[in-house]
Design an enzyme around this catalytic site. Structure first.
Site, mmCIF file in Angstrom:
data_model
loop_
_atom_site.group_PDB
_atom_site.id
_atom_site.type_symbol
_atom_site.label_atom_id
_atom_site.label_comp_id
_atom_site.label_asym_id
_atom_site.label_seq_id
_atom_site.Cartn_x
_atom_site.Cartn_y
_atom_site.Cartn_z
ATOM 1 N N THR A 12 -31.979 -69.733 53.755
ATOM 2 C CA THR A 12 -32.990 -70.546 54.438
ATOM 3 C C THR A 12 -33.100 -70.188 55.906
ATOM 4 O O THR A 12 -34.201 -70.170 56.468
ATOM 5 C CB THR A 12 -32.642 -72.046 54.298
ATOM 6 O OG1 THR A 12 -32.727 -72.411 52.918
ATOM 7 C CG2 THR A 12 -33.600 -72.908 55.100
ATOM 8 N N SER A 54 -29.831 -67.514 48.429
ATOM 9 C CA SER A 54 -28.449 -67.554 47.935
ATOM 10 C C SER A 54 -28.370 -67.935 46.463
ATOM 11 O O SER A 54 -27.335 -67.727 45.824
ATOM 12 C CB SER A 54 -27.598 -68.514 48.770
ATOM 13 O OG SER A 54 -27.980 -69.855 48.559
ATOM 14 N N THR A 85 -27.551 -71.868 51.872
ATOM 15 C CA THR A 85 -26.594 -72.968 51.701
ATOM 16 C C THR A 85 -26.212 -73.232 50.251
ATOM 17 O O THR A 85 -25.141 -73.745 49.978
ATOM 18 C CB THR A 85 -27.154 -74.269 52.302
ATOM 19 O OG1 THR A 85 -28.389 -74.597 51.654
ATOM 20 C CG2 THR A 85 -27.388 -74.118 53.789
ATOM 21 N N ASP A 86 -27.087 -72.892 49.298
ATOM 22 C CA ASP A 86 -26.857 -73.335 47.922
ATOM 23 C C ASP A 86 -25.595 -72.758 47.290
ATOM 24 O O ASP A 86 -24.924 -73.435 46.512
ATOM 25 C CB ASP A 86 -28.072 -73.013 47.047
ATOM 26 C CG ASP A 86 -29.257 -73.920 47.347
ATOM 27 O OD1 ASP A 86 -29.058 -74.948 48.038
ATOM 28 O OD2 ASP A 86 -30.374 -73.617 46.907
#
Length: 334
Positions: A12, A54, A85-86
């Site tokens: 992101t 990710s 972040t995932d």
């Protein structure tokens, strides 16, 4: 002035508006161009390793990141990895196992909002990560929303809020506010020389139990995977009435497949010897997860299976604390 290497992988933080939604599109240089904090006294070199969401991150990409740190280790004082972040917690855990003997900080960060947006958490997270990467400390860390966490303990808890990550079953290492670091504790320094161990076996499956889980599911898993993580209930209960899972679990182990019993509860870990429903499955010498989180368990089991197919050796590797991933193991005699 500390020399830092920024390794960009997408996510992101590097995303732009695409035809079908946000998609990583900024280079490492672009990210730094948006970042205009002049208060940090650091010399930052940048390198783009990949530019992917990710969600598309695979174990092979963990290896690529670890190798980049290892190859540049003697040239820099610290490292910052920008990441989506995932699956960030899976990557930070994997790096914690593949890079042993770190005497320098390897900091993984990202953002909930792209750095190119007017209102974003990316600039603060990047600033905090660069600041912490300048510290005289060794290990893999996640820095997010002013919180510093060990790489094996960070878990994404929220999909939109800036405070997306929590440190599970281990206190935060430090907090960062207005470019000041307040430590709660520091991991002990070791005298080991950095070693790169990227042996991974990605043939690992996570099965989350629910009432009604069919034993036959294990017949399919047996054909595809070398390690099965069973997220059981509470302290580690596995059903043995009606839809009895125990015979199929024993079949897996007899076939030489590593079976690890974990818990669906995020905090405090499990104790397989507390209840009958736990002890009945523990008799098969399954692997215990203690208070490790799922992301660390997945990465560690892949790493262990990449080193050996001997189930007893895999069990010993998993149940031995490493990189602050495990604070307690349970002994049925205690």
């Amino acid at each position: 002035m500390k020399k830092l290497l920024l390794l960009a992988t997408g996510g992101t933080i590097a995303s732009i508006e695409g035809e079908e939604g946000l998609v990583p599109g900024l280079s490492a240089k672009d990210i730094l161009d948006y970042f205009n904090d002049t208060s940090l006294s650091v010399d930052v070199t940048y390198q783009i390793l990949m530019n992917r969401d990710s969600t598309n991150m695979q174990p092979e990409h963990w290896v690529q990141i670890a190798e980049a740190v290892h190859q540049n280790y003697d040239l820099y004082d610290g490292f910052v990895i920008t990441h989506g972040t995932d699956t960030l917690s899976f990557t930070s855990s994997a790096l914690s196992y593949m890079l042993q003997g770190l005497q320098k900080p390897v900091v993984v960060t990202g953002s909930q909002v792209p750095i190119s947006f007017k209102h974003t958490d990316a600039k603060k997270n990047l600033s905090d990560a660069l600041l912490f990467a300048s510290e005289n400390i060794g290990g893999v860390f996640v820095v997010f929303d002013g919180r510093v966490m060990m790489g094996t303990r960070a878990v994404k808890m929220r999909t939109k809020s800036y405070d997306a990550f929590e440190s599970i079953n281990l206190p935060y290492v430090a907090l960062i506010k207005e470019n000041r670091i307040t430590y709660y504790w520091q991991p002990e320094r070791n005298e080991l020389k950095l070693t790169l161990d990227t042996s991974l076996c990605p043939d690992v499956f996570v099965l989350k139990l629910h009432p009604g889980t069919k034993p036959k599911i294990f017949d399919f898993l047996k054909k595809l995977y070398k390690g099965v993580i069973i997220e059981s209930y509470g302290n580690g209960g596995v059903p043995f009435e009606q839809r009895n899972l125990l015979p199929k679990i024993k079949e897996l182990i007899d076939e030489g497949i590593a079976v690890l019993i974990s818990t669906q509860c995020l905090e405090e870990g499990g104790d397989l010897y507390l209840y009958e429903v736990g002890r009945k499955v523990a008799q098969y010498d399954v692997i215990l997860s203690g208070d490790m989180n799922k992301e660390a368990i997945v990465a560690k089991l892949m790493w262990a299976l990449g080193k050996t197919t001997n189930i007893k050796e895999v069990k010993q590797i998993i149940e031995t604390p490493l990189a602050w991933d495990l604070s307690t193991t349970w002994d049925p005699e205690d």
